[in-house]
Design a protein around this motif. Structure first.
Motif, PDB file in Angstrom:
ATOM      1  N   ARG A   3       0.691  -1.293  -0.070  1.00 36.60           N
ATOM      2  CA  ARG A   3      -0.172  -0.065   0.157  1.00 36.60           C
ATOM      3  C   ARG A   3       0.817   1.270   0.019  1.00 36.60           C
ATOM      4  NH1 ARG A   3      -3.893  -2.044   4.957  1.00 36.60           N
ATOM      5  NH2 ARG A   3      -1.850  -2.325   5.911  1.00 36.60           N
ATOM      6  N   ILE A   4       2.182   0.989   0.335  1.00 33.52           N
ATOM      7  CA  ILE A   4       2.975   2.234   0.588  1.00 33.52           C
ATOM      8  C   ILE A   4       4.344   1.703  -0.547  1.00 33.52           C
ATOM      9  CG2 ILE A   4       4.577   3.550   1.955  1.00 33.52           C
ATOM     10  CD1 ILE A   4       2.821   3.178   4.132  1.00 33.52           C
ATOM     11  N   SER A   5       4.072   2.405  -1.523  1.00 29.28           N
ATOM     12  CA  SER A   5       5.203   2.139  -2.716  1.00 29.28           C
ATOM     13  C   SER A   5       6.517   2.899  -2.262  1.00 29.28           C
ATOM     14  CB  SER A   5       4.811   2.720  -4.180  1.00 29.28           C
ATOM     15  OG  SER A   5       4.645   4.069  -3.966  1.00 29.28           O
ATOM     16  N   ALA A   6       7.510   2.330  -3.278  1.00 33.15           N
ATOM     17  CA  ALA A   6       8.769   3.039  -3.108  1.00 33.15           C
ATOM     18  C   ALA A   6       8.848   4.473  -3.419  1.00 33.15           C
ATOM     19  CB  ALA A   6       9.846   2.367  -4.070  1.00 33.15           C
ATOM     20  N   ASP A   7       8.081   4.831  -4.417  1.00 32.69           N
ATOM     21  CA  ASP A   7       7.972   6.364  -4.937  1.00 32.69           C
ATOM     22  C   ASP A   7       7.187   7.000  -3.625  1.00 32.69           C
ATOM     23  OD1 ASP A   7       7.789   8.422  -6.708  1.00 32.69           O
ATOM     24  OD2 ASP A   7       5.612   8.465  -6.660  1.00 32.69           O
ATOM     25  N   THR A   8       6.196   6.450  -2.774  1.00 28.86           N
ATOM     26  CA  THR A   8       5.503   7.207  -1.878  1.00 28.86           C
ATOM     27  C   THR A   8       6.565   7.266  -0.719  1.00 28.86           C
ATOM     28  OG1 THR A   8       3.440   6.383  -2.305  1.00 28.86           O
ATOM     29  CG2 THR A   8       3.565   6.763  -0.084  1.00 28.86           C
ATOM     30  N   MET A   9       7.486   6.268  -0.533  1.00 34.85           N
ATOM     31  CA  MET A   9       8.378   6.368   0.852  1.00 34.85           C
ATOM     32  C   MET A   9       9.442   7.719   0.319  1.00 34.85           C
ATOM     33  SD  MET A   9       7.831   4.437   3.184  1.00 34.85           S
ATOM     34  CE  MET A   9       9.092   5.030   3.991  1.00 34.85           C
TER      35      MET A   9
END
Length: 175
Positions: A3-9
Motif C-alpha cells: 500500500r506504500i510504494s517506493a515512490d511514496t516512501m
C-alpha cells in the motif's frame, strides 16, 4: 501488494527532511489527531529511560512513516493499542523463534520474514535507517525500547485492516 510504494516512501522522506522544527511540531499535532497511539509509542520512550537524541531518531522514523501513510492516498484507520499489542507480541514471538535457530536457519527465517512482509519498501527504509543509527550510537540497554517501538510502527502500518476490506487484514486474512 504494498500500500506504500517506493515512490511514496521517497516523497515522504524528502518531505520529512525538508521540514523545519515548526513544521515538525505541526506534523506532531496532526499525528496526535490522526494516529495518537503511534505518537504515544514514541512519546513514552523517555519514561522508559531513553535519552532524548534516541527519542528523536524514533520520532523521525514515525514522521516518515506517517507522511508515507498520508502520501499513499489511502484512508488509514486509527491504529489502536490492541493493534499495537498484537503486533508487538507477534514480533517478539518471531524474534524469540529466531533466537533458537542455528545461524543458517535464522538467516532463512529472516529472509522469509522480509519476503512475506506486506510493506517491503517501508520495511527496507526502517531497516536501513536503523542500521545507520546503530552504527553511530553508543549502545545502551534502553535501545531495545527504541527498536521495539519503531519495528512495531512498521508492523502496525503493514497489518492494519483498511476500511472497505470488512474484517480482513492487509493480506486478506480474516481477523
Amino acid at each position: 501488494m504494498s500500500r506504500i510504494s517506493a515512490d511514496t516512501m521517497a516523497k515522504a522522506l524528502i518531505a520529512a527532511q525538508a521540514m523545519d522544527p515548526q513544521q515538525k511540531a505541526q506534523l506532531a499535532d496532526e499525528l496526535f489527531r490522526a494516529q495518537p497511539n503511534l505518537l504515544g509509542s514514541v512519546v513514552v520512550l523517555p519514561r522508559l529511560g531513553v535519552a532524548l537524541p534516541k527519542v528523536d531518531f524514533a520520532a523521525e522514523i514515525l514522521f516518515v512513516c506517517f507522511l508515507a501513510m498520508r502520501e499513499s492516498g489511502l484512508t488509514w484507520p486509527v491504529i489502536t493499542e490492541d493493534d499495537q499489542d498484537c503486533q508487538l507480541r507477534r514480533f517478539v514471538a518471531i524474534t524469540r523463534f529466531g533466537d533458537d535457530l542455528d545461524e543458517s536457519l535464522r538467516e532463512r527465517s529472516m529472509q522469509q520474514y522480509i519476503a512475506d512482509h506486506p510493506e517491503k519498501d517501508l520495511l527496507a527504509y526502517v531497516t536501513a535507517e536503523t542500521s545507520k543509527w546503530l552504527a553511530r550510537i553508543t549502545p545502551e540497554e534502553t535501545d531495545k525500547y527504541v527498536m521495539l517501538a519503531i519495528w512495531n510502527l512498521v508492523n502496525c502500518i503493514a497489518f492494519v485492516a483498511l476500511p472497505g476490506l470488512k474484517g480482513k487484514t492487509h493480506r486478506g486474512r480474516v481477523k
